[in-house]
Scaffold this active site. Structure first.
Site, short mmCIF file in Angstrom:
data_model
loop_
_atom_site.label_atom_id
_atom_site.label_comp_id
_atom_site.label_asym_id
_atom_site.label_seq_id
_atom_site.Cartn_x
_atom_site.Cartn_y
_atom_site.Cartn_z
CB CYS A 150 -1.38 0.22 1.71
SG CYS A 150 -0.36 0.07 2.51
NE ARG B 249 -4.47 1.46 1.85
CZ ARG B 249 -3.99 2.33 0.45
NH1 ARG B 249 -4.63 1.94 -0.60
NH2 ARG B 249 -3.10 3.06 0.36
CG ASP C 49 -5.14 5.67 2.23
OD1 ASP C 49 -5.63 4.92 3.68
OD2 ASP C 49 -4.67 6.88 1.91
P1 4NP Z 1 -1.97 2.62 4.04
O1 4NP Z 1 -2.86 4.21 4.50
O2 4NP Z 1 -1.23 3.78 2.84
O3 4NP Z 1 -3.01 1.91 4.21
O4 4NP Z 1 -0.83 2.37 5.07
C1 4NP Z 1 -1.75 5.28 4.72
C2 4NP Z 1 -1.36 5.55 5.32
C3 4NP Z 1 -0.44 6.78 5.33
C4 4NP Z 1 -0.59 7.77 4.69
C5 4NP Z 1 -1.28 7.81 3.43
C6 4NP Z 1 -2.01 5.97 3.53
N1 4NP Z 1 -0.11 9.08 4.42
O5 4NP Z 1 -0.04 9.69 3.49
O6 4NP Z 1 0.41 9.42 5.35
#
Ligand code: 4NP
Length: 156
Positions: A3, A9, A124
């Site tokens: 992800c 995720r 997300d």
């Molecule tokens: P992930 O969620 O991609 O599912 O781990 C996110 C975690 C952090 C961020 C974006 C999505 N961020 O912009 O810091």
């Protein structure tokens, strides 16, 4: 499992995928890991809302998780690179070295037989609340069920 941040995720997908692989008796054959395409959270534990969602649904919550950023070596080493969304796919494709086959880079939900065409991403949940994390986890579970069924056939 890939992800963006590797704190929501893909850590959930790795916990679920690993547990289902074990349950299917395939734990000796498949190692399930997770990565992010961005480096913002490298070294951090999984988001506490992701851990809470896993616990609510009875999964072993990944206490040992530390976020990693995917590298070209990781892309080359993994038999399957399963991405939460299309922007993750685009980022991972940039890490493929040379004229290599790219068919091992796929959307995780492409393994969910119930995923509607055109709605095949794991959204997300980072800016959302606990119900968004629960929804994300349900999508991940359905995709991992389909994935492990295919893996079981592939190794038979
Ligand atoms: P992930 O969620 O991609 O599912 O781990 C996110 C975690 C952090 C961020 C974006 C999505 N961020 O912009 O810091």
């Amino acid at each position: 499992m890939v992800c963006l941040g590797n704190i929501c995720r893909s850590p959930m997908a790795a916990v679920v995928g690993r547990a289902m692989v074990e349950e299917a008796g395939l734990g000796e054959r498949f190692l399930v890991e997770s990565f992010g395409t961005a480096g913002y959270h490298v070294g951090e534990a999984a988001d506490r809302r992701a851990v809470a969602a896993l616990r609510r649904r009875g999964w072993p919550a990944g206490d040992a998780h530390r976020a990693r950023r995917i590298t070209p070596d990781d892309v080359a080493d993994c038999e399957l690179v399963l991405c939460a969304d299309r922007s993750n796919v685009d980022q991972v494709l940039r890490l493929v070295r040379g004229p290599r086959d790219r068919s091992h880079i796929q959307l995780l939900r492409s393994f969910d037989p119930a995923a509607p065409p055109g709605d095949d991403e794991v959204p997300d949940p980072w800016g959302g609340d606990s119900s968004d994390f629960d929804h994300t986890l349900e999508l991940i579970e359905a995709a991992c069920r389909g994935l492990v069924e295919r893996l079981a056939v592939a190794v038979r």
